[in-house]
Scaffold this active site. Structure first.
Site, short mmCIF file in Angstrom:
data_model
loop_
_atom_site.label_atom_id
_atom_site.label_comp_id
_atom_site.label_asym_id
_atom_site.label_seq_id
_atom_site.Cartn_x
_atom_site.Cartn_y
_atom_site.Cartn_z
N ASP A 1 0.82 -1.22 0.00
CA ASP A 1 0.00 0.00 0.00
C ASP A 1 0.85 1.26 0.00
O ASP A 1 0.33 2.37 0.12
CB ASP A 1 -0.96 0.00 1.19
CG ASP A 1 -0.24 -0.07 2.55
OD1 ASP A 1 1.01 0.00 2.57
OD2 ASP A 1 -0.94 -0.20 3.57
N ASP B 1 2.77 2.79 8.75
CA ASP B 1 1.69 1.83 8.55
C ASP B 1 1.48 1.06 9.84
O ASP B 1 2.42 0.43 10.35
CB ASP B 1 2.05 0.88 7.40
CG ASP B 1 0.86 0.11 6.87
OD1 ASP B 1 -0.16 0.03 7.58
OD2 ASP B 1 0.94 -0.41 5.75
N ASN C 1 -0.64 -1.46 10.14
CA ASN C 1 -0.98 -2.84 9.82
C ASN C 1 -0.46 -3.13 8.42
O ASN C 1 -1.09 -2.79 7.43
CB ASN C 1 -2.49 -3.07 9.89
CG ASN C 1 -2.85 -4.54 9.77
OD1 ASN C 1 -2.18 -5.32 9.09
ND2 ASN C 1 -3.93 -4.95 10.44
N ASP D 1 -8.02 0.61 13.84
CA ASP D 1 -7.53 1.95 13.50
C ASP D 1 -7.28 1.95 12.00
O ASP D 1 -6.18 1.68 11.52
CB ASP D 1 -6.24 2.24 14.28
CG ASP D 1 -5.69 3.63 14.02
OD1 ASP D 1 -6.37 4.41 13.32
OD2 ASP D 1 -4.58 3.92 14.49
N ASN E 1 -7.00 4.17 9.72
CA ASN E 1 -6.11 5.14 9.07
C ASN E 1 -4.87 5.46 9.88
O ASN E 1 -4.18 6.44 9.60
CB ASN E 1 -6.87 6.43 8.74
CG ASN E 1 -7.50 7.06 9.97
OD1 ASN E 1 -7.17 6.69 11.10
ND2 ASN E 1 -8.39 8.00 9.76
N ASN F 1 -4.19 6.74 12.65
CA ASN F 1 -4.05 8.00 13.39
C ASN F 1 -4.19 7.80 14.90
O ASN F 1 -4.25 8.78 15.66
CB ASN F 1 -5.05 9.05 12.89
CG ASN F 1 -6.50 8.71 13.22
OD1 ASN F 1 -6.80 7.67 13.81
ND2 ASN F 1 -7.41 9.59 12.82
N ILE G 1 -6.65 6.59 16.63
CA ILE G 1 -8.00 6.75 17.17
C ILE G 1 -8.82 5.51 16.82
O ILE G 1 -8.97 5.17 15.65
CB ILE G 1 -8.67 8.02 16.60
CG1 ILE G 1 -7.87 9.26 17.00
CG2 ILE G 1 -10.11 8.13 17.09
CD1 ILE G 1 -8.33 10.54 16.33
N GLU H 1 -13.77 7.69 15.93
CA GLU H 1 -13.33 8.24 14.65
C GLU H 1 -14.45 9.10 14.03
O GLU H 1 -14.20 10.18 13.51
CB GLU H 1 -12.93 7.13 13.68
CG GLU H 1 -12.40 7.60 12.34
CD GLU H 1 -11.00 8.18 12.39
OE1 GLU H 1 -10.67 8.99 11.50
OE2 GLU H 1 -10.24 7.84 13.31
N SER I 1 16.06 17.56 -3.28
CA SER I 1 16.86 17.36 -2.08
C SER I 1 16.59 18.42 -1.01
O SER I 1 16.72 18.15 0.18
CB SER I 1 18.35 17.34 -2.43
OG SER I 1 18.70 18.49 -3.20
#
Length: 434
Positions: free
Chosen positions: A47, A64, A66, A87, A89, A91, A93, A104, A122
């Site tokens: 992902d 990530d 998960n 959770d 996303n 975040n 929560i 959420e 850069s």
């Protein structure tokens, strides 16, 4: 040694040769991912987010939570179908209140959450070579303790950068205060936690950024499922800078426009609605000579001599501006102004379905005046080893300048303060950190 010659190696059986060939193929794919795709090395669910910090992991884009489920990653928007125990996303929560309503939904669904993204070079990635690596007087017992981390981040420090930085230095090798655009967005709305992506590559130009095979393809966003973003397009130097000693190597305005438009068309298919694209103009590299020509490089030689040596080898990061010839330096600045003007032309002539567009000049000259007014010296804002990139201090000052401009002139970009921030902090603390 070449992998096609594995069968010719002595004292290696068939199974061993196959194993060795497989390892070589894996290493080739690994290097290809780093050098060409600019994607996380460890990404089981593909992902484009990773639990690993370096190697294009969470130093570059939100961690990530998960890595076995490709529909769980930073930036996913709330939906009524989600499982509140997950959770979704990253975040930090999760769960629900006594009525069964998910936190959420309560805290984030209507909060106007936005991710923070930069497409850049850069400077955007905050390139830096530690001074103590070149100056014997600064070498100490722990001077090389973090070498592998620095190498695996390509000599970049995106987690300290002005747009996506989220932590102060703990190594002693990149001192300075971090207060990025992402940090501001997170404080304003704690639902934005971990929603950042630094899609920056050393040496990037508009041509290497553009689709179909450009760096922008490593940016991860689902236009239907994810939250909108505030995206900075900040290729501030390499379309003027080139190691070859030839002004013809600079990108022309027509080439620049063509590639920027191609990137914008790609973004209009990729970004969720109500996103914002912020163009940052090219730097005026005349400041490099003005600030450093009478100073000594960490190698204990004058900067102009370092410029001459690198230009002779055709390995200087910017022949046009790191040059004793004032006429060539001015030619570089003139082209930078011409290329920056392309952005305002595009804004006046183009519209897109999923985002609006804003332009800001590269803010170094603005923060330079502020720095000098406080008693600082301009050379303190330029990385000493390469004599080219902004320091950590400069990056933070530029981020503060841009943030204040957004708050005052474009409040729709930064959004409202989330009234549930205190509740989020009370229930979820640091939300799992970064």
């Amino acid at each position: 040694y070449h992998p096609q010659n594995v069968q010719e190696l002595p004292l290696i059986g068939g199974e061993q040769a196959l194993l060795l060939s497989g390892i070589v193929d894996w290493l080739k794919k690994l290097l290809d991912t780093i050098a060409k795709k600019h994607e996380p090395i460890l990404d089981v669910d593909k992902d484009l987010f990773s639990p690993l910090e370096t190697l294009r992991g969470s130093n570059w884009r939100g961690r990530d939570c998960n890595d076995l489920m490709d529909d769980i990653y930073p930036g996913v928007g709330w939906t009524a179908e989600e499982n509140s125990d997950l959770d979704h996303n990253c975040n930090g929560i999760r769960g629900h209140d006594d009525s069964g309503r998910s936190y959420e939904e309560t805290f984030c669904a209507n909060s106007g959450a936005h991710g923070t993204v930069i497409l850049g070079d850069s400077a955007a990635a905050h390139f830096r070579i530690p001074t103590q690596w070149l100056n014997a007087s600064q070498i100490h017992a722990g001077a090389f303790d973090h070498t592998m981390a620095i190498l695996s981040n390509e000599f970049d420090w995106p987690h300290h950068s002005g747009v996506t930085g989220y932590t102060n230095d703990t190594t002693g090798e990149d001192s300075g205060w971090v207060n990025s655009i992402y940090s501001h967005m997170r404080r304003r709305n704690r639902c934005n936690h971990r929603d950042y992506q630094n899609i920056a590559v050393n040496g990037a130009r508009v041509g290497s950024m553009a689709p179909p095979n450009g760096i922008v393809a490593s940016f991860a966003r689902n236009p239907k499922r994810d939250n909108p973003v505030v995206l900075f397009h900040a290729l501030v130097g390499n379309d003027v800078c080139h190691p070859s000693r030839n002004l013809d190597a600079m990108t022309t305005p027509s080439e620049f426009e063509e590639k920027v438009l191609a990137t914008l068309e790609y973004l209009d298919r990729t970004l969720p609605q109500k996103s914002h694209v912020i163009f940052i103009g090219l730097a005026d590299g005349m400041v490099l000579w003005d600030a450093l020509h009478d100073r000594m490089h960490p190698l204990n030689v004058p900067y102009p001599d370092v410029y001459d040596y690198l230009n002779c080898l055709e390995s200087c990061p910017c022949w046009a501006w790191m040059n004793k010839n004032a006429t060539i330096r001015e030619a570089g600045s003139q082209r930078a102004r011409e290329l920056s003007a392309v952005y305002t032309k595009i804004i006046s002539q183009q519209t897109y379905a999923n985002f609006d567009m804003i332009y800001f000049d590269f803010p170094f000259n603005a923060i330079r005046k502020e720095w000098e007014a406080q008693g600082g010296q301009v050379w303190e804002l330029i990385e000493p080893v390469d004599g080219f990139h902004p320091t950590q201090t400069a990056g933070t000052l530029m981020a503060e300048f841009l943030w204040n401009k957004l708050v005052m002139e474009h409040p729709e970009v930064v959004g409202d303060v989330n009234p549930f921030n205190a509740d989020i902090e009370r229930l979820f603390g640091d939300q799992g950190g970064h």
